[in-house]
Design a protein around this motif. Structure first.
Motif, mmCIF file in Angstrom:
data_model
loop_
_atom_site.group_PDB
_atom_site.id
_atom_site.type_symbol
_atom_site.label_atom_id
_atom_site.label_comp_id
_atom_site.label_asym_id
_atom_site.label_seq_id
_atom_site.Cartn_x
_atom_site.Cartn_y
_atom_site.Cartn_z
ATOM 1 N N GLY A 24 0.788 -1.219 0.000
ATOM 2 C CA GLY A 24 0.000 0.000 0.000
ATOM 3 C C GLY A 24 0.822 1.271 0.000
ATOM 4 O O GLY A 24 0.334 2.327 0.405
ATOM 5 N N VAL A 25 2.051 1.209 -0.464
ATOM 6 C CA VAL A 25 2.879 2.415 -0.536
ATOM 7 C C VAL A 25 2.466 3.199 -1.779
ATOM 8 O O VAL A 25 2.746 2.801 -2.898
ATOM 9 C CB VAL A 25 4.385 2.071 -0.564
ATOM 10 N N THR A 26 1.777 4.284 -1.539
ATOM 11 C CA THR A 26 1.315 5.166 -2.611
ATOM 12 C C THR A 26 2.362 6.262 -2.831
ATOM 13 O O THR A 26 3.268 6.438 -2.013
ATOM 14 C CB THR A 26 -0.018 5.821 -2.217
ATOM 15 N N PRO A 27 2.234 7.038 -3.905
ATOM 16 C CA PRO A 27 3.156 8.169 -4.077
ATOM 17 C C PRO A 27 3.154 9.118 -2.871
ATOM 18 O O PRO A 27 4.200 9.625 -2.478
ATOM 19 C CB PRO A 27 2.655 8.852 -5.346
ATOM 20 N N ALA A 28 2.003 9.332 -2.251
ATOM 21 C CA ALA A 28 1.937 10.217 -1.079
ATOM 22 C C ALA A 28 2.687 9.621 0.113
ATOM 23 O O ALA A 28 3.383 10.335 0.835
ATOM 24 C CB ALA A 28 0.484 10.492 -0.704
ATOM 25 N N VAL A 29 2.553 8.327 0.320
ATOM 26 C CA VAL A 29 3.274 7.663 1.415
ATOM 27 C C VAL A 29 4.774 7.725 1.157
ATOM 28 O O VAL A 29 5.565 8.000 2.068
ATOM 29 C CB VAL A 29 2.794 6.207 1.600
ATOM 30 N N LEU A 30 5.186 7.481 -0.079
ATOM 31 C CA LEU A 30 6.606 7.549 -0.419
ATOM 32 C C LEU A 30 7.146 8.957 -0.186
ATOM 33 O O LEU A 30 8.249 9.128 0.347
ATOM 34 C CB LEU A 30 6.833 7.118 -1.866
ATOM 35 N N ALA A 31 6.373 9.976 -0.540
ATOM 36 C CA ALA A 31 6.797 11.356 -0.300
ATOM 37 C C ALA A 31 6.952 11.607 1.201
ATOM 38 O O ALA A 31 7.905 12.270 1.635
ATOM 39 C CB ALA A 31 5.796 12.335 -0.908
ATOM 40 N N GLY A 32 6.048 11.067 2.007
ATOM 41 C CA GLY A 32 6.155 11.204 3.454
ATOM 42 C C GLY A 32 7.379 10.503 4.003
ATOM 43 O O GLY A 32 8.057 11.008 4.903
ATOM 44 N N TYR A 33 7.686 9.330 3.451
ATOM 45 C CA TYR A 33 8.879 8.578 3.860
ATOM 46 C C TYR A 33 10.140 9.400 3.589
ATOM 47 O O TYR A 33 11.004 9.544 4.450
ATOM 48 C CB TYR A 33 8.922 7.250 3.103
ATOM 49 N N LYS A 34 10.212 9.962 2.387
ATOM 50 C CA LYS A 34 11.376 10.773 2.034
ATOM 51 C C LYS A 34 11.473 11.997 2.942
ATOM 52 O O LYS A 34 12.555 12.338 3.430
ATOM 53 C CB LYS A 34 11.307 11.206 0.567
ATOM 54 N N SER A 35 10.351 12.656 3.176
ATOM 55 C CA SER A 35 10.344 13.851 4.010
ATOM 56 C C SER A 35 10.743 13.539 5.445
ATOM 57 O O SER A 35 11.438 14.328 6.087
ATOM 58 C CB SER A 35 8.960 14.493 3.988
#
Length: 132
Positions: A24-35
């Motif tokens: 369930g890693v969406t683009p928004a989740v990935l952006a949060g991970y990076k941030s």
């Protein structure tokens, strides 16, 4: 189910985890991970390479069959699995993320992106920020 966290402590309620495999890693989740990980003292390097559906299926099956690994064994386990994916047999197994990153940087078709933020704090501060 054992709960472990990529890069030490990133958790997201929308992401299911089973034996170190995240779903369930969406683009928004990935952006949060990076941030959560990027700050004035660290940046995030993302490397992507296109794979065939067959390679993706083999990678998924290998990861799901591997079971969770102890801390500090992430890159060793990842490189061990990658060597069993057709087209990635040349990956050298290593414990060091930077060595894997250096290997992948020379791989045909790999695209690399660096993500920077200028905030301060720890990984825990970054995780708390993106959980809000």
């Amino acid at each position: 189910m054992q709960q472990s966290h990529p890069a030490g402590s990133f958790v997201n309620a929308r992401v299911a985890e089973q034996e170190d495999v995240l779903f369930g890693v969406t683009p928004a989740v990935l952006a949060g991970y990076k941030s959560a990980h990027a700050r004035s003292t660290y940046h995030v390097v993302s490397q992507t390479v296109e794979v065939t559906p067959e390679q993706a299926e083999i990678a998924l099956q290998l990861a799901m069959g591997n079971r969770a690994v102890p801390g500090a064994y992430c890159t060793n386990a990842t490189t061990g699995l990658m060597r069993n994916i057709p087209g990635f047999e040349g990956i050298r197994q290593t414990f060091f993320p930077t060595r894997l990153m250096e290997q992948m940087a020379t791989w045909p078709g790999v695209e690399e992106e660096k993500y920077f933020e200028d905030d301060a704090g720890t990984i825990q501060d970054g995780v708390a920020k993106v959980q809000l």
